[in-house]
Scaffold this active site. Sequence first.
Site, short mmCIF file in Angstrom:
data_model
loop_
_atom_site.label_atom_id
_atom_site.label_comp_id
_atom_site.label_asym_id
_atom_site.label_seq_id
_atom_site.Cartn_x
_atom_site.Cartn_y
_atom_site.Cartn_z
N SER A 195 0.83 -1.21 0.00
CA SER A 195 0.00 0.00 0.00
C SER A 195 0.86 1.26 0.00
CB SER A 195 -0.91 0.01 1.23
OG SER A 195 -1.62 -1.21 1.32
N1 SAM Z 1 -0.60 -4.19 3.85
C1 SAM Z 1 0.14 -4.84 2.82
C2 SAM Z 1 1.54 -4.33 2.71
O1 SAM Z 1 1.95 -3.48 3.51
O2 SAM Z 1 2.25 -4.81 1.82
C3 SAM Z 1 -0.56 -4.74 1.50
C4 SAM Z 1 -1.72 -5.61 1.42
S1 SAM Z 1 -2.31 -5.84 -0.21
C5 SAM Z 1 -2.98 -4.29 -0.60
C6 SAM Z 1 -3.70 -6.87 0.17
C7 SAM Z 1 -3.33 -8.29 0.54
O3 SAM Z 1 -4.50 -8.96 1.00
C8 SAM Z 1 -2.81 -9.12 -0.62
O4 SAM Z 1 -1.55 -9.65 -0.30
C9 SAM Z 1 -3.84 -10.22 -0.78
O5 SAM Z 1 -3.32 -11.46 -1.20
C10 SAM Z 1 -4.39 -10.29 0.62
N2 SAM Z 1 -5.73 -10.93 0.74
C11 SAM Z 1 -6.81 -10.82 -0.06
N3 SAM Z 1 -7.83 -11.55 0.42
C12 SAM Z 1 -7.40 -12.13 1.57
C13 SAM Z 1 -7.99 -12.98 2.54
N4 SAM Z 1 -9.25 -13.42 2.45
N5 SAM Z 1 -7.24 -13.36 3.60
C14 SAM Z 1 -5.96 -12.95 3.74
N6 SAM Z 1 -5.34 -12.14 2.86
C15 SAM Z 1 -6.06 -11.72 1.79
#
Ligand code: SAM
Length: 214
Positions: free
Chosen positions: A61
């Site tokens: 993000s």
């Molecule tokens: N906060 C993170 C960082 O600092 O890098 C970025 C997160 S990214 C925008 C969103 C993440 O949520 C992705 O890695 C995606 O695979 C994960 N994701 C999506 N659905 C999910 C779920 N049901 N459970 C766990 N992770 C999930």
Amino acid sequence: MDYVALRKKMVEEHIIRRGITTKRLLDVLLKVERHKFVTQDLSDSAYSDFPVPIGEGQTISQPYMVALMTDLLNLKGEEKILEIGTGSGYQTAILADLGRVVYTIERMKNLGKNAFCLLDTLQYTNIKTKIGDGSLGWPEEAPFDRIIITAATARMPLPLTEQLKEGGRIIAPLGQDFSQILTLGEKTKGNIDYKQVCGCVFVPLVGKFGEKEK
Ligand code: SAM
């Protein structure tokens, strides 16, 4: 590359200038080496004001969004935090420096493994990790003082609102595709009062209580 200078510039130009002034948070943003959470070929972009690809169609993000979501959680140092969507692990590291313990869940095995390994290498000892569907929460470890969802969903997943402690805070981007609102909830007397914060764009939360896989 002078990463210390890049972090200082990031904090001054993208965080403080937009109104975030919580000293504990700014100190952590100055400390955590964001460039280590992206692949080497993208490390020059790590401190820029936009999300950066981390593989598998996911992103780390934007620094301001990490700072804003963290600031709204109002961490004092004693909180048990649940994070859904570890991604690169950058947000996890920030939370671990500001709260007592972080439980983080990532759905994608490879991303999760890389992030968990990096957090280990960086010697974080207050982070518990899991690969799986974070929309179900982590019932064995509930309740949580804070819950942060770093992926977008149409509504707050029910298991997560149930796993939030009385007086606790939950934050997530609510909505679909390119129309999401960062939403903060606070639990009082068993009910959650929601406040809309601002528009945002996140990748979808894919899971039983999130979006269907496309
Ligand atoms: N906060 C993170 C960082 O600092 O890098 C970025 C997160 S990214 C925008 C969103 C993440 O949520 C992705 O890695 C995606 O695979 C994960 N994701 C999506 N659905 C999910 C779920 N049901 N459970 C766990 N992770 C999930």
